[in-house]
Design a protein around this motif. Structure first.
Motif, PDB file in Angstrom:
ATOM      1  N   ASP A   1       0.859  -1.186   0.000  1.00  0.00           N
ATOM      2  CA  ASP A   1       0.000   0.000   0.000  1.00  0.00           C
ATOM      3  C   ASP A   1       0.897   1.239   0.000  1.00  0.00           C
ATOM      4  OD1 ASP A   1      -2.062   1.769   0.331  1.00  0.00           O
ATOM      5  OD2 ASP A   1      -2.623   1.101   2.348  1.00  0.00           O
ATOM      6  N   ASP A   2       1.286   1.678  -1.211  1.00  0.00           N
ATOM      7  CA  ASP A   2       2.351   2.665  -1.336  1.00  0.00           C
ATOM      8  C   ASP A   2       2.026   4.025  -0.716  1.00  0.00           C
ATOM      9  OD1 ASP A   2       3.875   0.783  -2.625  1.00  0.00           O
ATOM     10  OD2 ASP A   2       2.966   1.255  -4.576  1.00  0.00           O
ATOM     11  N   ASP A   3       0.784   4.447  -0.791  1.00  0.00           N
ATOM     12  CA  ASP A   3       0.451   5.800  -0.317  1.00  0.00           C
ATOM     13  C   ASP A   3      -0.064   5.825   1.112  1.00  0.00           C
ATOM     14  OD1 ASP A   3       1.086   6.754  -2.839  1.00  0.00           O
ATOM     15  OD2 ASP A   3      -0.919   6.209  -3.591  1.00  0.00           O
ATOM     16  N   ARG A   4       0.224   4.767   1.856  1.00  0.00           N
ATOM     17  CA  ARG A   4      -0.350   4.702   3.198  1.00  0.00           C
ATOM     18  C   ARG A   4       0.241   5.769   4.116  1.00  0.00           C
ATOM     19  NH1 ARG A   4      -1.323  -0.867   6.462  1.00  0.00           N
ATOM     20  NH2 ARG A   4      -2.499  -1.219   4.561  1.00  0.00           N
ATOM     21  N   PRO A   5      -0.610   6.554   4.787  1.00  0.00           N
ATOM     22  CA  PRO A   5      -0.087   7.554   5.727  1.00  0.00           C
ATOM     23  C   PRO A   5       0.382   6.884   7.022  1.00  0.00           C
ATOM     24  CG  PRO A   5      -2.490   7.580   5.728  1.00  0.00           C
ATOM     25  CD  PRO A   5      -2.074   6.573   4.705  1.00  0.00           C
ATOM     26  N   ASN A   6       1.187   7.619   7.753  1.00  0.00           N
ATOM     27  CA  ASN A   6       1.669   7.104   9.033  1.00  0.00           C
ATOM     28  C   ASN A   6       0.619   7.396  10.103  1.00  0.00           C
ATOM     29  OD1 ASN A   6       3.327   5.993  10.879  1.00  0.00           O
ATOM     30  ND2 ASN A   6       4.719   7.756  11.042  1.00  0.00           N
ATOM     31  N   LEU A   7       0.010   6.343  10.628  1.00  0.00           N
ATOM     32  CA  LEU A   7      -1.097   6.539  11.573  1.00  0.00           C
ATOM     33  C   LEU A   7      -0.817   5.847  12.896  1.00  0.00           C
ATOM     34  CD1 LEU A   7      -3.980   5.840   9.033  1.00  0.00           C
ATOM     35  CD2 LEU A   7      -3.484   8.046  10.109  1.00  0.00           C
ATOM     36  N   PRO A   8      -1.383   6.387  13.982  1.00  0.00           N
ATOM     37  CA  PRO A   8      -1.179   5.724  15.287  1.00  0.00           C
ATOM     38  C   PRO A   8      -1.899   4.364  15.336  1.00  0.00           C
ATOM     39  CG  PRO A   8      -2.620   7.637  15.521  1.00  0.00           C
ATOM     40  CD  PRO A   8      -2.133   7.635  14.113  1.00  0.00           C
ATOM     41  N   LEU A   9      -1.406   3.488  16.208  1.00  0.00           N
ATOM     42  CA  LEU A   9      -1.948   2.132  16.333  1.00  0.00           C
ATOM     43  C   LEU A   9      -3.456   2.139  16.576  1.00  0.00           C
ATOM     44  CD1 LEU A   9      -1.403  -0.930  16.561  1.00  0.00           C
ATOM     45  CD2 LEU A   9      -1.035  -0.585  19.015  1.00  0.00           C
ATOM     46  N   GLU A  10      -3.909   3.043  17.450  1.00  0.00           N
ATOM     47  CA  GLU A  10      -5.341   3.043  17.810  1.00  0.00           C
ATOM     48  C   GLU A  10      -6.214   3.316  16.585  1.00  0.00           C
ATOM     49  OE1 GLU A  10      -6.277   6.079  20.664  1.00  0.00           O
ATOM     50  OE2 GLU A  10      -5.365   7.674  19.478  1.00  0.00           O
ATOM     51  N   VAL A  11      -5.676   4.066  15.623  1.00  0.00           N
ATOM     52  CA  VAL A  11      -6.413   4.332  14.388  1.00  0.00           C
ATOM     53  C   VAL A  11      -6.333   3.115  13.466  1.00  0.00           C
ATOM     54  CG1 VAL A  11      -6.509   5.756  12.313  1.00  0.00           C
ATOM     55  CG2 VAL A  11      -6.113   6.814  14.549  1.00  0.00           C
ATOM     56  N   ARG A  12      -5.137   2.573  13.323  1.00  0.00           N
ATOM     57  CA  ARG A  12      -4.945   1.413  12.435  1.00  0.00           C
ATOM     58  C   ARG A  12      -5.816   0.238  12.869  1.00  0.00           C
ATOM     59  NH1 ARG A  12       0.627   2.237  13.631  1.00  0.00           N
ATOM     60  NH2 ARG A  12       0.907   0.026  14.092  1.00  0.00           N
ATOM     61  N   ASP A  13      -5.890   0.013  14.185  1.00  0.00           N
ATOM     62  CA  ASP A  13      -6.727  -1.072  14.704  1.00  0.00           C
ATOM     63  C   ASP A  13      -8.184  -0.910  14.271  1.00  0.00           C
ATOM     64  OD1 ASP A  13      -4.846  -2.559  15.917  1.00  0.00           O
ATOM     65  OD2 ASP A  13      -5.167  -1.763  17.946  1.00  0.00           O
ATOM     66  N   GLN A  14      -8.690   0.291  14.415  1.00  0.00           N
ATOM     67  CA  GLN A  14     -10.100   0.533  14.072  1.00  0.00           C
ATOM     68  C   GLN A  14     -10.338   0.341  12.582  1.00  0.00           C
ATOM     69  OE1 GLN A  14     -12.544   0.891  16.344  1.00  0.00           O
ATOM     70  NE2 GLN A  14     -10.866   0.559  17.765  1.00  0.00           N
ATOM     71  N   VAL A  15      -9.400   0.822  11.756  1.00  0.00           N
ATOM     72  CA  VAL A  15      -9.546   0.658  10.313  1.00  0.00           C
ATOM     73  C   VAL A  15      -9.589  -0.834   9.979  1.00  0.00           C
ATOM     74  CG1 VAL A  15      -8.432   1.047   8.076  1.00  0.00           C
ATOM     75  CG2 VAL A  15      -8.430   2.861   9.806  1.00  0.00           C
ATOM     76  N   ASN A  16      -8.665  -1.578  10.567  1.00  0.00           N
ATOM     77  CA  ASN A  16      -8.604  -3.015  10.323  1.00  0.00           C
ATOM     78  C   ASN A  16      -9.911  -3.715  10.692  1.00  0.00           C
ATOM     79  OD1 ASN A  16      -7.159  -5.497   9.694  1.00  0.00           O
ATOM     80  ND2 ASN A  16      -7.209  -5.887  11.910  1.00  0.00           N
ATOM     81  N   ILE A  17     -10.415  -3.424  11.883  1.00  0.00           N
ATOM     82  CA  ILE A  17     -11.647  -4.077  12.361  1.00  0.00           C
ATOM     83  C   ILE A  17     -12.838  -3.666  11.489  1.00  0.00           C
ATOM     84  CG2 ILE A  17     -13.304  -4.149  14.267  1.00  0.00           C
ATOM     85  CD1 ILE A  17     -10.828  -3.915  16.161  1.00  0.00           C
ATOM     86  N   ASN A  18     -12.930  -2.367  11.197  1.00  0.00           N
ATOM     87  CA  ASN A  18     -14.053  -1.890  10.378  1.00  0.00           C
ATOM     88  C   ASN A  18     -14.107  -2.595   9.035  1.00  0.00           C
ATOM     89  OD1 ASN A  18     -14.846  -0.126  12.311  1.00  0.00           O
ATOM     90  ND2 ASN A  18     -13.964   1.692  11.340  1.00  0.00           N
TER      91      ASN A  18
END
Lengths: 456, 625
Positions: free
Chosen positions: B526-543
């Protein structure tokens, strides 16, 4: 404004085969557009309100019935919502098919009294009628409840209960393990549960097919023949069915002591039930048979009480008479070829419809048929259209259960964690529960505590 | 002459602490009473905070601005995320607490809280004037005026401890019970019932042979309870727990002495919880099991006492000694404190509104075991809600109601006030029908804005939440636009991760949905992925991963909300509702539900009754016009 669209057969299911399927709600028009085609293929919902159209109800390429459709735009309708009435001509089975199609197209079966309830809630009926509406709802529900019990004869209840037990057992295990992961393991529980889920899926599938074949319930005037043993009940059944060359269907799954046959009496469908003779039972099997006879009387639209007039009345007759008083009934004083040993006046004082016949000699049976016909056409006798509705409602619930079970299977195949299984398992459990009138309440929690030892 | 407060909180256990802190932090002049200052936030039973579904409660308390999560983050000695291999809805944090530290730390918070007075005294009477609470009276005869009172008396009301034939009229741990308040409550027309619970023995660590037990470690990377705790501060050295088992001998001793157990001898009147049976119950009820697990857990770092989890009992001391000695590793163990059962008065919680205010007495709130629940977390969860609503009551604002669609606290309270509670109520994930939405990882997204509206969450914390929500939604949107070709770079990556290679192009979302892959795993593609905190990444993954399931539950919630929003006027007289069945009239009159939704959950109320009620309410509305 109600958000769901409801439908029902809004006329009694008479044998003439003409009846109305009514749809009410915001999706009424989009549903009819999907299933109704006129010759010129015009959009009937675009035209003016309260207009009738001729055409066909179609499902895919299959033509289901030739109908007249009445389009009525809200708020100038009974419920104030958009309403469609489909006048069907193809008989009871076809009407059911049409209703089924309407449901598959996005409506749901109306609750008892729901059209009137909507009419009221949408301000169509004035306040003074509110109590009548409430009465209607509660009495219709009571009737529907009785009907569902009626329908659940013949092992269906047990089958559904067994399926629910199996579902609950698995759900409870999963939930216990989630609650107390250090005590119970869910390792490869998906593999373990799959055979059972598949089994329940195929059971539900089979039940659904039975529904489709219309074999669980036959529509007709439920006519129950009762009396003491050897009074001539079975002879009567044979005469009534045999002489009319009616289609006779045995109800499947019977290890029962009573016999049901469907006969056609000059266009009126009778669902004849011959019961075990009523007397003081000597053994358990017979006792159950007698009990069933009384149960059958409870659910009858019409009771035919056969009395052997050559044998004096006794306690058993008293019992029968008291349990049919207030019901639609015909008393047949059979064996007129023999000497009368009963007090006919006594019976006349208690019942209106009395015939003296000799089943053996075929005397009086024509009068009996005429009497039934007259009762029907006078409106004294009708069968309960709620049965058909209840039947369809149950079918829908079975479909819901099936869908949930397929989702469980899908979750297992997709390798989802076990907690996802129990969500859909519980949905299936609920849907099946509604069929037999039981809800979850605290079943799951009770089962967990009952079966699993947990805690600090 | 009595001192005047806004709120009096009675009891300083886990419910009382949260209630008092909430009130004081909302600016109300608050006093909290306890029979012993040394027993503030006492943990008289197990040395854990959290666990399955209870961990969710702690997260929710924290999201609303409560103290429990912060306090356990400061005082835990081991922590584990339970059910990590399962779906995110059932992940649950559980920490071993240093009990004394936990209690001391909470005491410090209370003592240093502005607007809060801590007072050692036994409250003996409620002062009620025309259906309104106006204050309390304490043992010395002094009285305190208040606009609202929150009762959090735990297991202290007419408490009685049983250990075989030895019966002591004390609260937990030999503390002074509260013997007068029950009568005052009854006089106010409040119905009481009697519940029972129990606790196992504590052993001297030096006398335990740990070599015969399995060691149980905490997680390598500890996740804090509080959303405000910096995860780096909780990576401490952890203590171990130990697992051993009972055996035939243990069970035989128990069976031989059942006649001396107060429960089986019929001495105990109270109803105990089914989910945490005494070892006697386990042996009798589950006689087919040849062994039961026993967890040996430290009570803290400044004591040698070890908690014997799984073996609570009310057998006499001599039987206890004999019984515990049969367990491998405990052959020579010395009991420091005996196991005992405790009985206490509590209310039938159907007398409460979902705000935790008594229906009969305005301004009187209650929380915790007094309401028929069990557990520290359940108590604290009710405590913060009762505290917030006592404050709202004083401020003349609308009370808040948490519901089944936004929180476990909502499920807990709804169950308490809507169901027949006949045993101490414990939270379980299976009690929540919308649990996929009520995860421990999103408690802040569900509740922090409510905490902010109430006034318990700072502007800064709220802004952080808004920012987090924005990042989650932006990233979820962005990911849905990313497509990957079936090229060698993608396919060799997939092969390396044990995933089937692509035949034709695929959206990134489809790959995230594969069970063997996650949002984080797929970063290299995922080349354009922004740098995000874990708490955000977790929610994106679950959603993304559970999208289908989540959407279904959201639809169910929408259905639920419709009936929940249909309110029933408090003045309704059910006996006047024609056509309502008698059973329904009785049940509805008893529970007095606030909404059609709540009414439909009362056992014995049928869908037809609800239909009738809806029609009646429509008429009622017209009459009001």
């Amino acid at each position: 404004m109600q958000d769901s669209t409801i439908c029902a057969i809004s006329t009694g299911l008479t044998s003439s085969g003409i009846g109305i399927v009514r749809i009410s709600g915001h999706k009424a028009f989009s549903i009819i557009k999907k299933i109704f085609k006129t010759k010129k293929d015009i959009d009937i919902t675009e035209g003016e309100s309260h207009k009738a159209y001729y055409g066909h109800i179609i499902s895919g390429r299959e033509v289901i019935d030739e109908v007249i459709v009445l389009i009525m735009k809200g708020p100038h309708t009974y419920t104030t919502e958009d309403t469609v009435e489909i006048n069907c001509h193809g008989g009871v089975a076809v009407m059911k098919k049409v209703l089924d199609l309407v449901v598959r197209s996005g409506a749901r079966i109306a609750e008892p009294g729901e059209f009137t309830k909507r009419a009221y809630l949408n301000g169509r009926i004035d306040l003074s009628r509110a109590e009548a509406v409430m009465d209607l709802i509660s009495s219709k529900n009571e009737m529907a409840l009785k009907n569902s019990v009626k329908l659940l004869d013949g092992g269906l209840y047990e089958k559904i209960r067994d399926m629910r037990d199996m579902i609950l057992e698995h759900t409870a295990y999963i939930e216990a393990a989630l609650d107390d992961p250090e005590h119970y393991s869910l390792d490869s529980y998906g593999d373990k549960i799959l055979p059972d889920v598949d089994k329940i899926i195929s059971d539900v599938d089979n039940l659904l097919k039975t529904f489709d074949n219309g074999r669980i319930i036959t529509e007709g005037i439920r006519t129950v023949i009762v009396g003491k043993p050897n009074v001539g009940k079975s002879t009567l059944l044979n005469i009534l069915s045999g002489s009319e060359k009616a289609i006779v269907t045995d109800i499947p799954g019977t290890t029962r002591d009573y016999l049901e046959e469907e006969i056609n009496l000059d266009g009126i469908t009778l669902n004849l039930v011959d019961t075990a003779g009523i007397r003081q039972a000597n053994d358990e099997v017979e006792r159950i048979g007698v009990e069933r006879s009384f149960e059958n009387m409870e659910s009858a639209d019409l009771v035919i009480y056969v009395v052997d007039l050559s044998v004096p009345l006794d306690d058993n007759d008293e019992k029968i008479m008291s349990s049919i008083s207030g019901r639609k009934s015909i008393v047949l004083l059979n064996k007129s070829d023999l000497e009368t040993r009963i007090n006919i006046e006594y019976i006349k004082a208690r019942f209106d419809n009395i015939l003296i016949i000799s089943a053996k000699e075929h005397k009086g049976t024509d009068e009996l048929k005429k009497m039934i016909r007259d009762m029907f056409f006078n409106g004294e006798l009708s069968f309960n259209d709620e049965i058909c509705i209840t039947n369809l409602r149950q079918k829908n619930l079975l479909s819901d259960a099936l869908e949930s079970l397929h989702l469980v299977r899908q979750s297992v195949h997709d390798g989802m964690p076990e907690d996802f299984f129990s969500i859909d398992l519980l949905n299936a459990y609920n849907s099946l529960g509604f069929i037999i009138g039981e809800s979850v309440e605290s079943d799951l929690i009770d089962e967990i505590f009952e079966k699993f030892c947990m805690g600090k | 002459m009595s001192e005047i407060f806004d709120v009096c909180v009675v009891g300083a256990g886990h419910a009382g602490c949260e209630a008092a802190l909430a009130c004081a932090r909302l600016g109300l002049k608050t006093i909290i009473f306890t029979v012993s200052i040394d027993s503030i936030a006492l943990m008289p039973c197990n040395p854990n905070i959290g666990g399955s579904s209870k961990g969710h409660l702690v997260r929710e308390i924290d999201a609303l601005g409560g103290e429990m999560g912060i306090n356990i983050d400061k005082t835990f000695i081991q922590s584990k995320m339970l059910n990590k291999s399962k779906g995110p809805a059932v992940h649950s944090l559980r920490a071993q607490a240093d009990k004394q530290e936990y209690s001391r730390s909470m005491r410090k918070v209370l003592e240093n809280q502005d607007n809060l007075i801590v007072k050692q005294a036994e409250v003996t009477d409620l002062i009620i004037d025309e259906g309104k609470v106006t204050g309390v009276k304490i043992g010395s005869g002094l009285s305190y005026s208040a606009k609202a009172v929150v009762l959090c008396t735990g297991t202290y009301l007419k408490a009685r401890c049983l250990c075989g034939e030895a019966i002591n009229y004390t609260g937990p741990n030999g503390l002074q019970p509260a013997n007068y308040l029950s009568d005052s409550l009854r006089a106010a027309g409040i119905e009481l019932q009697r519940f029972k619970t129990g606790t196992p023995a504590r052993m001297d660590k030096r006398t335990i042979d740990f070599s015969k037990m399995e060691e149980q470690f905490g997680d390598d990377r500890v996740i804090p309870f509080s959303f405000t705790t910096d995860p780096d501060t909780v990576q401490i050295e952890q203590d171990s727990c130990w697992l051993t088992y009972t055996n035939d001998k243990t069970h035989e001793i128990i069976r031989n002495n059942l006649d001396r157990s107060p429960i089986y001898a019929g001495v105990i009147e109270g109803t105990g919880p089914r989910y945490c049976p005494s070892i006697e119950d386990k042996v009798v009820k589950f006689s087919d099991k040849d062994r039961h697990q026993v967890f040996i857990e430290p009570e803290g770092r400044h004591t040698n006492e070890m908690y014997v989890g799984g073996m609570s009992s009310s057998l006499p001391e001599d039987v206890q000694v004999e019984m515990y000695h049969t367990v491998p590793g405990l052959e020579n163990a010395r009991i420091v404190r005996n196991a005992y059962a405790i009985e206490y008065d509590c209310i039938k919680p159907d007398q409460l509104k979902p705000t935790l205010e008594f229906k009969k007495v305005s301004g009187l709130f209650s929380a915790g075991q007094f309401n028929g629940s069990s557990g520290y977390e359940e108590a604290a969860a009710q405590g913060i809600l009762a505290g917030i609503n006592a404050a709202m009551h004083c401020l003349g604002k609308d009370c808040i109601i948490l519901d089944r669609s936004n929180s476990y606290i909502g499920v807990l309270v709804d169950d308490l006030v809507t169901k027949d509670i006949t045993e101490p109520y414990r939270m379980m994930t299976s009690r929540s029908e919308f649990r996929l939405l009520l995860r421990q990882d999103n408690a802040d997204l569900r509740l922090t804005s409510i905490g902010h509206d109430v006034g318990l969450i700072s502007r800064e914390r709220y802004d952080h939440l808004i920012e987090k929500e924005r990042l989650i939604s932006e990233e979820t949107d962005r990911v849905s636009t990313v497509y990957l070709g079936a090229n060698e770079r993608v396919n060799s990556f997939l092969r390396d991760h044990g995933s089937t290679p692509l035949i034709s192009g695929s959206s990134l979302i489809e790959l995230i949905k594969r069970p063997e892959l996650t949002y984080d795993d797929l970063a290299p593609l995922d080349d354009d992925r922004p740098n995000l905190p874990l708490e955000v990444r977790d929610q994106v993954n679950i959603n993304i991963k559970y999208d289908g399931y989540i959407k279904r539950q959201i639809r169910q919630v929408e259905q639920y909300k419709k009936t929940e929003n249909k309110k029933i006027p408090e003045s309704i007289d059910y006996s006047k509702v024609k056509s309502l069945r008698i059973e329904a009239v009785q049940k509805l009159t008893k529970f007095r539900p606030l909404s059609i939704g709540q009414a439909s959950r009362i056992s014995g109320v049928t869908p037809a009754d609800i239909s009738v009620l809806l029609v009646y309410l429509e008429r009622f509305d017209h009459k009001q016009d």
